[in-house]
Enzyme design. Sequence first.
Site, mmCIF file in Angstrom:
data_model
loop_
_atom_site.group_PDB
_atom_site.id
_atom_site.type_symbol
_atom_site.label_atom_id
_atom_site.label_comp_id
_atom_site.label_asym_id
_atom_site.label_seq_id
_atom_site.Cartn_x
_atom_site.Cartn_y
_atom_site.Cartn_z
ATOM 1 N N ASP A 42 -11.933 -4.398 5.391
ATOM 2 C CA ASP A 42 -10.826 -5.023 4.668
ATOM 3 C C ASP A 42 -11.396 -5.556 3.361
ATOM 4 O O ASP A 42 -12.614 -5.695 3.219
ATOM 5 C CB ASP A 42 -10.202 -6.163 5.489
ATOM 6 C CG ASP A 42 -8.752 -6.435 5.108
ATOM 7 O OD1 ASP A 42 -7.847 -5.979 5.830
ATOM 8 O OD2 ASP A 42 -8.527 -7.102 4.073
ATOM 9 N N ASN A 90 -5.626 2.628 7.850
ATOM 10 C CA ASN A 90 -4.513 1.677 7.898
ATOM 11 C C ASN A 90 -4.321 0.906 6.593
ATOM 12 O O ASN A 90 -3.227 0.414 6.323
ATOM 13 C CB ASN A 90 -4.746 0.686 9.053
ATOM 14 C CG ASN A 90 -3.752 -0.446 9.052
ATOM 15 O OD1 ASN A 90 -2.562 -0.250 9.297
ATOM 16 N ND2 ASN A 90 -4.225 -1.659 8.763
ATOM 17 N N TYR A 156 5.586 3.432 -3.760
ATOM 18 C CA TYR A 156 5.046 3.303 -2.399
ATOM 19 C C TYR A 156 5.539 4.446 -1.522
ATOM 20 O O TYR A 156 4.756 5.076 -0.794
ATOM 21 C CB TYR A 156 5.461 1.959 -1.818
ATOM 22 C CG TYR A 156 5.080 1.754 -0.368
ATOM 23 C CD1 TYR A 156 3.777 1.435 -0.007
ATOM 24 C CD2 TYR A 156 6.034 1.881 0.643
ATOM 25 C CE1 TYR A 156 3.424 1.240 1.322
ATOM 26 C CE2 TYR A 156 5.702 1.682 1.973
ATOM 27 C CZ TYR A 156 4.393 1.366 2.306
ATOM 28 O OH TYR A 156 4.054 1.189 3.630
#
Length: 258
Positions: A42, A90, A156
């Site tokens: 992350d 992800n 997006y």
Amino acid sequence: MIPDYRDEFTGKRVVITGAAGLIGTWTAEAFHAQGAELLLSDNRSEPLASLAGKLGAHGVVADLSTADGVTALTDAIDARWPTADILINNAGVYPRTPVSTTDRAMVERIFDINVIAPYQLAQHVIAAMTRTGTTGCIVNISSGAAKRPTRTGGVYSASKAALEMLTRSLALETGEAGIRVNCVGPGFAPGSEVSELPDEHIAKMRAAIPLGRTSGPGDAPSAILWLCSNAASFVTGTTLDVDGGRTAGDFTPTGGGS
């Protein structure tokens, strides 16, 4: 409830990007419960460190919008294992900005994180799987927005549509090696946004879901684990929407709420 896959996943080497987000955390917890070894990534150091510490996982802080960030993660994978068995792409960003007013820098950032990074990570992991003869799995996290764009999320939506096509292309390229590549489109989950959502917005979104509830911690992870399991050994190149029917079409509740 997530089925018991411990016979399959104990000791499996799993990479999850965007792990400190809601879906990423749920997915990491699910694989941890199945006995997998985790490498979590992350760009937020504190929540990543907290999650990695809780799960006994290895954490890598990396900004996947940059080439250096992707390299930092691939280097960390190589330093830890000969190959990963499972890659969960992800990490993603969802700025609410109309196409007509979105500048090039923002478009590039969205595509860098939502498409280019998954492509580069998949490319790297596929090469390692092929080199070691590993019949692994890749799951890219898409969105219903790939099929249902909104007025303030067009870029997006385009990035997620591209990710789904990338998934299908990779599946065609890797099938002969026994590597499977799929997508999961999680449903609306309050708390998955960086900013807190007002109750009215959550209620409105819930009302548009045919099954009448928002996504919970067992929903997307169950689909992801299934796609990586032997039960899905003949599934590749597909997108599994786990959204309570949200992408099936327009939905207006009846007076009875069903």
